[in-house]
Design an enzyme around this catalytic site. Structure first.
Site, PDB file in Angstrom:
ATOM      1  N   GLU A 147       0.789  -1.251   0.000  1.00  0.00           N
ATOM      2  CA  GLU A 147       0.000   0.000   0.000  1.00  0.00           C
ATOM      3  C   GLU A 147       0.813   1.290   0.000  1.00  0.00           C
ATOM      4  O   GLU A 147       0.541   2.183   0.791  1.00  0.00           O
ATOM      5  CB  GLU A 147      -0.951  -0.004   1.208  1.00  0.00           C
ATOM      6  CG  GLU A 147      -1.841  -1.219   1.272  1.00  0.00           C
ATOM      7  CD  GLU A 147      -2.780  -1.210   2.483  1.00  0.00           C
ATOM      8  OE1 GLU A 147      -2.631  -0.352   3.359  1.00  0.00           O
ATOM      9  OE2 GLU A 147      -3.676  -2.074   2.525  1.00  0.00           O
ATOM     10  N   GLU A 204      -6.478 -10.711  -0.777  1.00  0.00           N
ATOM     11  CA  GLU A 204      -7.270 -10.424   0.439  1.00  0.00           C
ATOM     12  C   GLU A 204      -8.751 -10.330   0.101  1.00  0.00           C
ATOM     13  O   GLU A 204      -9.433  -9.372   0.470  1.00  0.00           O
ATOM     14  CB  GLU A 204      -6.786  -9.123   1.090  1.00  0.00           C
ATOM     15  CG  GLU A 204      -5.289  -9.098   1.369  1.00  0.00           C
ATOM     16  CD  GLU A 204      -4.809  -7.861   2.129  1.00  0.00           C
ATOM     17  OE1 GLU A 204      -5.636  -7.164   2.728  1.00  0.00           O
ATOM     18  OE2 GLU A 204      -3.595  -7.608   2.110  1.00  0.00           O
TER      19      GLU A 204
HETATM   20  C1  GLA Z   1      -4.964  -4.351   4.504  1.00  0.00           C
HETATM   21  C2  GLA Z   1      -3.776  -5.160   4.933  1.00  0.00           C
HETATM   22  C3  GLA Z   1      -4.194  -6.417   5.618  1.00  0.00           C
HETATM   23  C4  GLA Z   1      -5.307  -6.187   6.602  1.00  0.00           C
HETATM   24  C5  GLA Z   1      -6.431  -5.491   5.936  1.00  0.00           C
HETATM   25  C6  GLA Z   1      -7.555  -5.255   6.912  1.00  0.00           C
HETATM   26  O1  GLA Z   1      -5.568  -4.829   3.402  1.00  0.00           O
HETATM   27  O2  GLA Z   1      -2.941  -5.513   3.874  1.00  0.00           O
HETATM   28  O3  GLA Z   1      -3.101  -6.935   6.289  1.00  0.00           O
HETATM   29  O4  GLA Z   1      -4.841  -5.431   7.687  1.00  0.00           O
HETATM   30  O5  GLA Z   1      -5.962  -4.254   5.481  1.00  0.00           O
HETATM   31  O6  GLA Z   1      -7.702  -6.291   7.795  1.00  0.00           O
END
Ligand code: GLA
Length: 363
Positions: A160, A267
């Site tokens: 990020e 994710e």
């Molecule tokens: C981001 C992070 C994850 C997690 C999510 C929320 O996507 O990469 O590790 O913390 O936020 O749970």
């Protein structure tokens, strides 16, 4: 009663039909997501060490063949003090995966959130210099990657760093403020030196947004052109049942594929609420949290569409990981609104397969 030949044959046929259908039921019950998708990509899940000691453990083993630590390998939890690592939770996840022959994705080596308090400061609470911060990053990455060398096949190295703001390229994080963008390439170099076999990913969210997507692609192109050891792009896929549309997802994957690197969905969750990326205060409508039949049907349809498009792009996608196991608890119960129940996954609050599950495996 004397059994005639016809009656005996009929009985035998009946018995064999019953046993066939039992076998089929058992086979279906034992078959998990990973088996349905064995010709496509591994199916993963993000877990806490606690889950491995509950009923969820059985579900993980049946359904998934890849695992990510939800929090246990992040900088804060694993490296709480400068000279102190906390391995117990991460080790238990790695041991569980090895015992059950499950692949492990490492997450994450460099991020602006969940960082330990000591990281950006010296003993007098002054901000550290770039040299010190990069030395700390190197020490952290070398130690963590080394410990799991040969066990973790892929790492989210940098998480990020692209800004959500239209006119800003990099996120204005402490990393960026202190080091400029250089820390990004350095993180990949340190990870590659520690385990040359591990596949190294850049990972980000809101990748379906065309403006942000373009920036992520530019970043990865620049890293590749500079000879940085980057081997893939992680698309977080924290989505909703309202977006992306099929066309938006298809074009997102097509554009990322032009990088010529493997893509991993890292994710995945599909919120039953419209997507919001920032935390906010509760509003009255946030009390409407029933998982109605309408919501269930709409979410199942969204899941069906997303997986249909994933299958279409199987030449580029090398893994799909869900963020959390079941609707029993997920991070979305507290984000973007505290205590607003969400139902983002394929298993319900009793760990039972939802309609969305059946749609995902029906192809
Ligand atoms: C981001 C992070 C994850 C997690 C999510 C929320 O996507 O990469 O590790 O913390 O936020 O749970």
């Amino acid at each position: 009663m004397k059994l005639t030949y016809v009656k005996v044959s009929f009985l035998l046929l009946l018995v064999s039909l019953i046993s066939c259908s039992e076998k089929r039921d058992n086979a279906t019950a034992n078959k998990g997501l990973k088996d349905y998708y064995k010709d496509h990509f591994p199916i993963g899940v993000a877990v806490s060490p606690r889950a491995l000691n509950t009923d969820e453990a059985g579900l993980i083993v049946t359904e998934f063949n890849s695992i990510t630590a939800e929090n246990a390998m992040k900088m804060g939890p694993i490296h709480p003090k400068e000279n102190e690592y906390f391995w117990e939770h991460a080790d238990s996840i790695v041991a569980f995966a090895e015992r059950n022959k499950i692949k492990i994705r490492g997450h994450t080596l460099c991020w602006h959130n969940q960082t330990p308090a000591w990281l950006f400061m010296d003993a007098d609470s002054n901000q550290v210099t770039k040299e010190i911060l990069l030395a700390r990053l190197k020490d952290h990455i070398t130690t963590v990657v080394n410990r799991y060398r040969g066990k973790i096949y892929a790492w989210d190295v940098v998480n990020e760093v692209i800004s959500d703001k239209k006119d800003e390229f990099y996120r204005d994080s402490p990393w960026y403020k202190i080091c400029g963008p250089e820390f990004i390439a350095k993180a990949f170099e340190y990870a590659h030196a520690a385990d040359p076999e591990a596949l190294l990913f850049y990972n980000d969210y809101n990748e379906i947004n065309p403006v942000k997507r373009k920036k992520i692609i530019q970043l990865v192109e620049e890293l590749k052109a500079a000879g940085v050891p980057i081997h893939g792009v992680g698309l977080q896929a924290h989505w909703s049942m309202y977006e992306p549309t099929r066309a938006r997802l298809d074009s997102t994957l097509t554009e990322f594929a032009t990088l010529g690197l493997p893509l991993q969905i890292t994710e995945l969750d599909v919120s039953v609420y419209p997507k919001e990326h920032g935390r906010r205060e509760r509003k009255p409508e946030d009390d409407l949290t029933d998982f109605t039949q309408e919501k269930e049907a709409k979410q199942a349809q969204a899941y069906a569409t997303y997986f249909e498009v994933f299958r279409k792009h199987k030449a580029s996608i090398t893994s799909v990981t869900f963020w959390n196991i079941s609707d029993q608890h997920s991070w979305l119960d507290h984000f973007p609104v505290r205590n607003r129940k969400d139902y983002p996954l394929l298993f319900d609050t009793n760990l039972k397969r939802k309609n969305a599950y059946h749609k995902v495996v029906d192809f």
